[in-house]
Design a protein around this motif. Structure first.
Motif, short mmCIF file in Angstrom:
data_model
loop_
_atom_site.label_atom_id
_atom_site.label_comp_id
_atom_site.label_asym_id
_atom_site.label_seq_id
_atom_site.Cartn_x
_atom_site.Cartn_y
_atom_site.Cartn_z
N GLN B 104 -36.44 64.19 43.99
CA GLN B 104 -36.28 65.31 43.05
C GLN B 104 -37.26 66.44 43.33
OE1 GLN B 104 -36.12 64.07 38.96
NE2 GLN B 104 -35.65 66.13 38.21
N PHE B 107 -35.70 68.40 46.01
CA PHE B 107 -34.66 69.22 45.37
C PHE B 107 -35.27 70.48 44.76
CE2 PHE B 107 -32.90 70.30 41.18
CZ PHE B 107 -31.66 70.80 41.55
N ARG B 111 -34.38 74.21 45.65
CA ARG B 111 -33.78 75.02 44.58
C ARG B 111 -34.50 76.36 44.46
NH1 ARG B 111 -29.53 76.61 42.65
NH2 ARG B 111 -29.65 77.42 40.53
N HIS B 155 -35.34 73.64 37.37
CA HIS B 155 -34.60 72.73 36.50
C HIS B 155 -34.05 73.35 35.22
CE1 HIS B 155 -36.65 69.74 39.05
NE2 HIS B 155 -35.62 68.98 38.76
N VAL B 167 -26.71 70.00 41.45
CA VAL B 167 -27.21 68.72 41.97
C VAL B 167 -26.18 68.09 42.91
CG1 VAL B 167 -27.82 66.35 41.34
CG2 VAL B 167 -28.76 68.27 40.04
N TRP B 170 -26.21 69.85 46.20
CA TRP B 170 -27.45 69.61 46.96
C TRP B 170 -27.45 68.20 47.55
CZ3 TRP B 170 -31.60 66.23 46.65
CH2 TRP B 170 -32.70 66.56 47.44
N GLU B 214 -30.53 64.15 34.35
CA GLU B 214 -29.44 65.01 34.81
C GLU B 214 -29.49 65.22 36.32
OE1 GLU B 214 -28.00 68.10 32.13
OE2 GLU B 214 -29.78 67.76 30.92
N PHE B 215 -30.58 64.82 36.94
CA PHE B 215 -30.62 64.84 38.41
C PHE B 215 -29.92 63.60 38.98
CE2 PHE B 215 -32.83 63.77 42.42
CZ PHE B 215 -32.48 64.89 43.15
#
Lengths: 355, 355
Positions: B104, B107, B111, B155, B167, B170, B214-215
């Motif tokens: 994450q 990510f 992002r 986020h 997500v 990605w 939510e990831f």
């Protein structure tokens, strides 16, 4: 509780819920003041093979059956894969009766009475004196702070395991003030059939209630076939502690989620994480849940139970202090939501009626 | 973001997580600085009929199989009814790899890069400049506030539906920095087998992760067979809004639950509402979850995955800045927890190894 603690508690506890209870109390809807007609106990014959035998053939039954047929027809345009078959149900007024007061409020009053011997000062101290005297007018006069103190005393200060035991013991013995029957017999037989029918068609059924989640979980599996992990409700915060080396969760007098109105959408998102395809409610507290559910793409079902039967249950909607239903009635037609006219569409009301 | 907003954000964002990330960064564990040995890709033969073919016969496999046999033996002293068969799994380091940095976090960095064209000022503004330059030392130097700003930018600010799409896109394209494989291929084959084995024996399998719920939800069903409603994780607050008459949930830069350590017990209680009978973790962040699980009555299983294979994966425990495991190792024997020695007990490591 010190003055500072009371102030903190008041700030955190569910103001909307407290105000609602005050409204109930100050308008004279105390439970001693409300009557209810004796329920009809003449169950009609149940057609064999009918998944919804307690429903008259009518628009609501047809809409529910048609929806299930469409989403389960493999290869059809409205097919919904089983994992996405999520259906949510409000509890108070949708799965069981909510009149003359929410069952959880009756629990809170009984809980204060049960705790009174440990608090001799309550005998002469508002708001507890009012509860112990059964004086609903005096309780109402204690205002929001009084209601909040009662709710906090009844719900916080014990561990989650202890509270589950307290609820289980109460629900096994408590009786409805006028019907004199167990609350768990005042669940709606037609809705039990909808729950079973949906599950038989691959749906996962959830409760999404403004009531406390820990007040429901101890009995929903037995009564509705809905396990604890499929119950979403309002919740207070908990604190992890070790007691004699064993972990416990202590219930705190601070609100974590008010699972009502838009809070129901938040609760659904937190716990389920995807949008239901069907939702059932009975009041404007369910409006946002139905809106969230039916604004997704593909086939959707929104259902409102309309309490219209003053003889067998209660008749209430726009002017009611519990389960107020105004916007839902106004907007159901244009949103394509099904309105169940209880008096005309339900052959029987309560589970106990069919016994 | 105004100063006041930044202050509010800093107060609410997950300080523990931020501190952890800082620790990773300041100690030079930036992803450019970490190497990993090429994984073995010689899967051994799988014995037919073995539910855990990627496990060598050894104490951990025996403990898991014995536990399942005991709780599923109808009429036996340790029988657990199917509805109570709840098993919880940590994600990072238990179901998929967590080195050299949490997925994450990778990510979040990507992002920020993707959002940079909409924020030309980031080019010359800390901490975003550091991210855009790939300068992990400078990012670390921006301190807690810098990390928090990066995490918030990555986020929050979009709707839950938008974030799920971000997500999904990605995770479909991102590659691990050294293995150059999809992150979803770096899930542990032996643990996939445990998940399937437990489900085949009537268990409901849950993820309980410190990572963002939510990831995870957009891909856990496909990768682990775990649907969104069985994923528990850290979460930020959301706000219900109408946009062009359609309801959305907007993701806010405020933490709602840090689902780590004691927070895992809280998350389990909020979402599942009953105590698991089996729990799997790999770090001291899972200690309280294993303690909660195994301190219930009746048969219980607590399992710790110990990362001991520097050749095929990574070897780390007490001194690691990710997945630190100290207390778990110290107390596992006396608590009866199973410690999986990865190097000796797993025939293969990653799902991709068996292809």
């Amino acid at each position: 509780m010190s003055g500072a603690e009371a102030s903190t508690t008041r700030r955190h506890l569910p103001v909307a819920f407290a105000l609602l209870l005050i409204a109930i109390l100050v308008t004279g809807h105390g439970r001693a003041s409300l009557g209810i007609a004796a329920a009809s106990s003449q169950p009609e014959r149940i057609p064999s093979g009918d998944p919804l035998p307690s429903w008259h053939d009518g628009p609501s039954k047809k809409a529910i059956v048609d929806f299930v047929a469409r989403v389960t027809r493999a290869g059809g345009p409205d097919f919904v894969a089983p994992p996405a078959r999520i259906a949510t149900f409000d509890n108070d007024g949708t799965l069981w009766a909510e009149q003359p007061v929410y069952v959880q409020f009756a629990f809170a009053l009984d809980r204060v009475k049960a705790l009174a011997p440990q608090h001799p000062d309550w005998r002469n101290r508002a708001p507890f004196k009012a509860v112990l005297d059964g004086d609903m007018k005096a309780l109402a006069a204690s205002g929001e702070q009084g209601i909040v103190e009662v709710m906090a005393a009844a719900h916080a200060g014990n561990t989650t395991d202890e509270f589950a035991t307290i609820v289980s013991e109460w629900i096994a013995t408590a009786r409805h003030p006028t019907r004199k029957t167990a609350y768990t017999d005042m669940v709606y037989q037609p809705m039990l059939e909808v729950l079973a029918y949906l599950r038989a068609n691959g749906f996962k059924t959830y409760i999404v209630s403004g009531g406390g989640v820990e007040f429901m979980r101890p009995w929903t599996e037995r009564v509705y076939g809905i396990p604890p992990e499929q119950v979403i409700g309002s919740r207070i915060k908990v604190r992890h502690e070790l007691r004699n080396g064993q972990p416990v969760l202590l219930r705190l007098p601070e609100v974590d989620l008010v699972d009502d109105k838009a809070g129901k959408v938040v609760g659904i998102h937190q716990v389920i994480g995807r949008r239901p395809v069907a939702a059932f409610g009975n009041s404007d507290g369910d409006f946002e849940m139905l809106e969230w559910t039916t604004s997704g793409s593909g086939p959707r079902l929104g259902v409102i139970v309309h309490h219209t039967d003053a003889d067998r249950e209660w008749a209430y909607d726009r002017a009611s202090h519990i389960g107020q239903l105004t916007r839902g009635l106004d907007e159901a037609p244009k949103r394509g939501w099904v309105v169940v006219v209880m008096k005309q569409e339900w052959r029987v009301i309560f589970r106990s009626d069919g016994k």
